[in-house]
Design an enzyme around this catalytic site. Sequence first.
Site, PDB file in Angstrom:
ATOM      1  N   LEU A   3      -3.245 -11.272   1.365  1.00 22.58           N
ATOM      2  CA  LEU A   3      -3.951 -11.750   2.556  1.00 22.58           C
ATOM      3  C   LEU A   3      -5.461 -11.825   2.283  1.00 22.58           C
ATOM      4  O   LEU A   3      -6.114 -12.831   2.575  1.00 22.58           O
ATOM      5  CB  LEU A   3      -3.678 -10.759   3.690  1.00 22.58           C
ATOM      6  CG  LEU A   3      -3.795 -11.236   5.115  1.00 22.58           C
ATOM      7  CD1 LEU A   3      -2.806 -12.373   5.373  1.00 22.58           C
ATOM      8  CD2 LEU A   3      -3.506 -10.069   6.072  1.00 22.58           C
ATOM      9  N   ALA A   4      -6.007 -10.758   1.694  1.00 22.39           N
ATOM     10  CA  ALA A   4      -7.452 -10.715   1.417  1.00 22.39           C
ATOM     11  C   ALA A   4      -7.833 -11.830   0.441  1.00 22.39           C
ATOM     12  O   ALA A   4      -8.848 -12.515   0.630  1.00 22.39           O
ATOM     13  CB  ALA A   4      -7.844  -9.352   0.852  1.00 22.39           C
TER      14      ALA A   4
ATOM     15  N   TYR B 102     -16.724 -15.995  -4.326  1.00 21.32           N
ATOM     16  CA  TYR B 102     -16.499 -14.575  -4.031  1.00 21.32           C
ATOM     17  C   TYR B 102     -17.743 -13.981  -3.346  1.00 21.32           C
ATOM     18  O   TYR B 102     -17.648 -13.047  -2.559  1.00 21.32           O
ATOM     19  CB  TYR B 102     -16.139 -13.834  -5.325  1.00 21.32           C
ATOM     20  CG  TYR B 102     -15.408 -12.536  -5.108  1.00 21.32           C
ATOM     21  CD1 TYR B 102     -14.209 -12.484  -4.396  1.00 21.32           C
ATOM     22  CD2 TYR B 102     -15.909 -11.337  -5.623  1.00 21.32           C
ATOM     23  CE1 TYR B 102     -13.540 -11.290  -4.204  1.00 21.32           C
ATOM     24  CE2 TYR B 102     -15.248 -10.140  -5.439  1.00 21.32           C
ATOM     25  CZ  TYR B 102     -14.058 -10.121  -4.728  1.00 21.32           C
ATOM     26  OH  TYR B 102     -13.404  -8.932  -4.547  1.00 21.32           O
TER      27      TYR B 102
ATOM     28  N   ASP C  78      -9.471   2.005  12.105  1.00 19.91           N
ATOM     29  CA  ASP C  78     -10.458   0.977  11.762  1.00 19.91           C
ATOM     30  C   ASP C  78     -11.578   1.724  11.037  1.00 19.91           C
ATOM     31  O   ASP C  78     -12.278   2.538  11.644  1.00 19.91           O
ATOM     32  CB  ASP C  78     -10.963   0.318  13.052  1.00 19.91           C
ATOM     33  CG  ASP C  78     -12.035  -0.723  12.772  1.00 19.91           C
ATOM     34  OD1 ASP C  78     -12.650  -0.687  11.675  1.00 19.91           O
ATOM     35  OD2 ASP C  78     -12.272  -1.567  13.649  1.00 19.91           O
TER      36      ASP C  78
ATOM     37  N   LYS D 200     -18.600  -5.430  -4.206  1.00 21.08           N
ATOM     38  CA  LYS D 200     -17.839  -4.726  -5.255  1.00 21.08           C
ATOM     39  C   LYS D 200     -18.793  -4.030  -6.240  1.00 21.08           C
ATOM     40  O   LYS D 200     -18.483  -2.932  -6.728  1.00 21.08           O
ATOM     41  CB  LYS D 200     -16.914  -5.683  -6.004  1.00 21.08           C
ATOM     42  CG  LYS D 200     -15.742  -6.204  -5.171  1.00 21.08           C
ATOM     43  CD  LYS D 200     -14.904  -5.118  -4.543  1.00 21.08           C
ATOM     44  CE  LYS D 200     -13.610  -5.642  -3.946  1.00 21.08           C
ATOM     45  NZ  LYS D 200     -12.938  -4.645  -3.088  1.00 21.08           N
TER      46      LYS D 200
ATOM     47  N   SER E 154       0.454  -6.456  -0.058  1.00 24.31           N
ATOM     48  CA  SER E 154      -0.770  -5.657  -0.250  1.00 24.31           C
ATOM     49  C   SER E 154      -0.712  -4.832  -1.528  1.00 24.31           C
ATOM     50  O   SER E 154       0.321  -4.224  -1.847  1.00 24.31           O
ATOM     51  CB  SER E 154      -0.961  -4.678   0.919  1.00 24.31           C
ATOM     52  OG  SER E 154      -1.212  -5.353   2.121  1.00 24.31           O
ATOM     53  N   ILE E 155      -1.853  -4.765  -2.219  1.00 18.81           N
ATOM     54  CA  ILE E 155      -1.945  -3.902  -3.401  1.00 18.81           C
ATOM     55  C   ILE E 155      -1.618  -2.456  -3.006  1.00 18.81           C
ATOM     56  O   ILE E 155      -0.933  -1.745  -3.747  1.00 18.81           O
ATOM     57  CB  ILE E 155      -3.357  -4.009  -4.027  1.00 18.81           C
ATOM     58  CG1 ILE E 155      -3.535  -5.411  -4.649  1.00 18.81           C
ATOM     59  CG2 ILE E 155      -3.581  -2.919  -5.061  1.00 18.81           C
ATOM     60  CD1 ILE E 155      -4.923  -5.706  -5.181  1.00 18.81           C
TER      61      ILE E 155
ATOM     62  N   GLY F 170      -4.916   0.880   3.701  1.00 22.88           N
ATOM     63  CA  GLY F 170      -5.042  -0.537   3.331  1.00 22.88           C
ATOM     64  C   GLY F 170      -3.754  -1.314   3.162  1.00 22.88           C
ATOM     65  O   GLY F 170      -3.764  -2.398   2.587  1.00 22.88           O
TER      66      GLY F 170
HETATM   67  P1  NAD Z   1      -4.780  -7.009   1.716  1.00 24.48           P
HETATM   68  O1  NAD Z   1      -5.260  -8.023   2.687  1.00 24.48           O
HETATM   69  O2  NAD Z   1      -3.335  -6.767   1.658  1.00 24.48           O
HETATM   70  O3  NAD Z   1      -5.530  -5.626   1.908  1.00 24.48           O
HETATM   71  C1  NAD Z   1      -6.808  -5.511   2.470  1.00 24.48           C
HETATM   72  C2  NAD Z   1      -6.685  -4.411   3.506  1.00 24.48           C
HETATM   73  O4  NAD Z   1      -7.962  -4.114   4.097  1.00 24.48           O
HETATM   74  C3  NAD Z   1      -5.743  -4.793   4.639  1.00 24.48           C
HETATM   75  O5  NAD Z   1      -4.738  -3.821   4.777  1.00 24.48           O
HETATM   76  C4  NAD Z   1      -6.646  -4.790   5.858  1.00 24.48           C
HETATM   77  O6  NAD Z   1      -5.994  -4.423   7.040  1.00 24.48           O
HETATM   78  C5  NAD Z   1      -7.663  -3.743   5.424  1.00 24.48           C
HETATM   79  N1  NAD Z   1      -8.845  -3.750   6.290  1.00 24.48           N
HETATM   80  C6  NAD Z   1      -9.709  -4.779   6.512  1.00 24.48           C
HETATM   81  N2  NAD Z   1     -10.630  -4.407   7.433  1.00 24.48           N
HETATM   82  C7  NAD Z   1     -10.326  -3.113   7.776  1.00 24.48           C
HETATM   83  C8  NAD Z   1     -10.890  -2.179   8.690  1.00 24.48           C
HETATM   84  N3  NAD Z   1     -11.968  -2.477   9.435  1.00 24.48           N
HETATM   85  N4  NAD Z   1     -10.320  -0.958   8.791  1.00 24.48           N
HETATM   86  C9  NAD Z   1      -9.240  -0.625   8.049  1.00 24.48           C
HETATM   87  N5  NAD Z   1      -8.665  -1.468   7.158  1.00 24.48           N
HETATM   88  C10 NAD Z   1      -9.205  -2.697   7.040  1.00 24.48           C
HETATM   89  O7  NAD Z   1      -5.316  -7.531   0.292  1.00 24.48           O
HETATM   90  P2  NAD Z   1      -5.404  -6.784  -1.121  1.00 24.48           P
HETATM   91  O8  NAD Z   1      -5.650  -7.871  -2.099  1.00 24.48           O
HETATM   92  O9  NAD Z   1      -4.254  -5.878  -1.295  1.00 24.48           O
HETATM   93  O10 NAD Z   1      -6.760  -5.967  -1.005  1.00 24.48           O
HETATM   94  C11 NAD Z   1      -6.855  -4.584  -1.247  1.00 24.48           C
HETATM   95  C12 NAD Z   1      -8.104  -4.278  -2.077  1.00 24.48           C
HETATM   96  O11 NAD Z   1      -7.916  -4.812  -3.378  1.00 24.48           O
HETATM   97  C13 NAD Z   1      -9.387  -4.916  -1.539  1.00 24.48           C
HETATM   98  O12 NAD Z   1     -10.464  -4.021  -1.730  1.00 24.48           O
HETATM   99  C14 NAD Z   1      -9.549  -6.123  -2.437  1.00 24.48           C
HETATM  100  O13 NAD Z   1     -10.898  -6.551  -2.516  1.00 24.48           O
HETATM  101  C15 NAD Z   1      -9.073  -5.527  -3.742  1.00 24.48           C
HETATM  102  N6  NAD Z   1      -8.747  -6.481  -4.809  1.00 24.48           N
HETATM  103  C16 NAD Z   1      -7.891  -7.515  -4.578  1.00 24.48           C
HETATM  104  C17 NAD Z   1      -7.602  -8.430  -5.598  1.00 24.48           C
HETATM  105  C18 NAD Z   1      -6.655  -9.594  -5.361  1.00 24.48           C
HETATM  106  O14 NAD Z   1      -6.674 -10.541  -6.168  1.00 24.48           O
HETATM  107  N7  NAD Z   1      -5.828  -9.579  -4.359  1.00 24.48           N
HETATM  108  C19 NAD Z   1      -8.185  -8.263  -6.854  1.00 24.48           C
HETATM  109  C20 NAD Z   1      -9.050  -7.193  -7.072  1.00 24.48           C
HETATM  110  C21 NAD Z   1      -9.321  -6.310  -6.025  1.00 24.48           C
END
Ligand code: NAD
Length: 264
Positions: free
Chosen positions: A194-195, A155, A64, A162, A19-20, A13
């Site tokens: 990004l997400a 959301y 993927d 979730k 990214s987290i 991810g």
């Molecule tokens: P991010 O966009 O950096 O990460 C999301 C990742 O999912 C990306 O690396 C993307 O390439 C990957 N992804 C999407 N479709 C995919 C696929 N088909 N195959 C493989 N990888 C795929 O954003 P983020 O905020 O770091 O998100 C990481 C997680 O943290 C997610 O589950 C998000 O819901 C969760 N989250 C985010 C927040 C926030 O505020 N940013 C808060 C709580 C939870």
Amino acid sequence: MKLLAGKTALIFGIANKRSIAWGIAQAFHRHGAQLGFSYAGPALERRVRPLAESLGVTFVEPCDVSSDEEIARVAEKAEQVFGGVDILVHSIGFANRDELQGPYYNTSREGFHLAMDISVYSFTALARAFQPLLRPGGALLTLTYYGGDKVAPNYNVMGVAKAALEASTRYLAYDFGPQNVRVNAISAGPIRTLAAAGVGGFKAMYKQFVDFAPLQQEITIDDVGNTAVYLCSDMAAKTTGEVVFVDCGYNILAVPAPREMLGR
Ligand code: NAD
């Protein structure tokens, strides 16, 4: 003290330096873990490779997660390279952007399936594929958000996803217990990634987060990374099936109100 020395962790991810998953990777690296990365596909390679190189990570595989074949290929490669795996991090979510705004009831059947497949099922699919490789004392970790418990406007289908992801975490924790592998989730507060940018009105909605949250601070990817180290280390040896909040205490509030207004 290095809490993950001798452990091998695969992190799914990372899209970019916001990214987290990247915060988790850096924290794991500081704590001595051997790392492998997997990213969604070719479009992200030019961002992910330099990040991997900066930590000396050479296992960098596209996957993927909507494809069982691609997941199986990464598991096979991990077995060849590492022999076994101690930690697997799932930091992945996706829903159609046009379904992350407006009423939830507008979610299409196809959009519902897509969000569930990539944001929920993929954690179970990874768990199944890596099950034979996971060493006792190991840990699986996923990322969730409070919008799975309570309504976070816009959301929408991600909130429903979730909730299902958190339920999956508990069922997987039960399944993996006899193997002495723990399964937990971190519920992170809002972080600009990004997400997050895909959720309608994200910036405006969370503008006041710091005024409301008990700790009155922003959440960073480092904060999430440090909690991930704890949950995936032997320090959390008896914790499984849990959702741990890293949100400055926001989730304990019944009435979010700016302190200034209350004179506190
Ligand atoms: P991010 O966009 O950096 O990460 C999301 C990742 O999912 C990306 O690396 C993307 O390439 C990957 N992804 C999407 N479709 C995919 C696929 N088909 N195959 C493989 N990888 C795929 O954003 P983020 O905020 O770091 O998100 C990481 C997680 O943290 C997610 O589950 C998000 O819901 C969760 N989250 C985010 C927040 C926030 O505020 N940013 C808060 C709580 C939870």
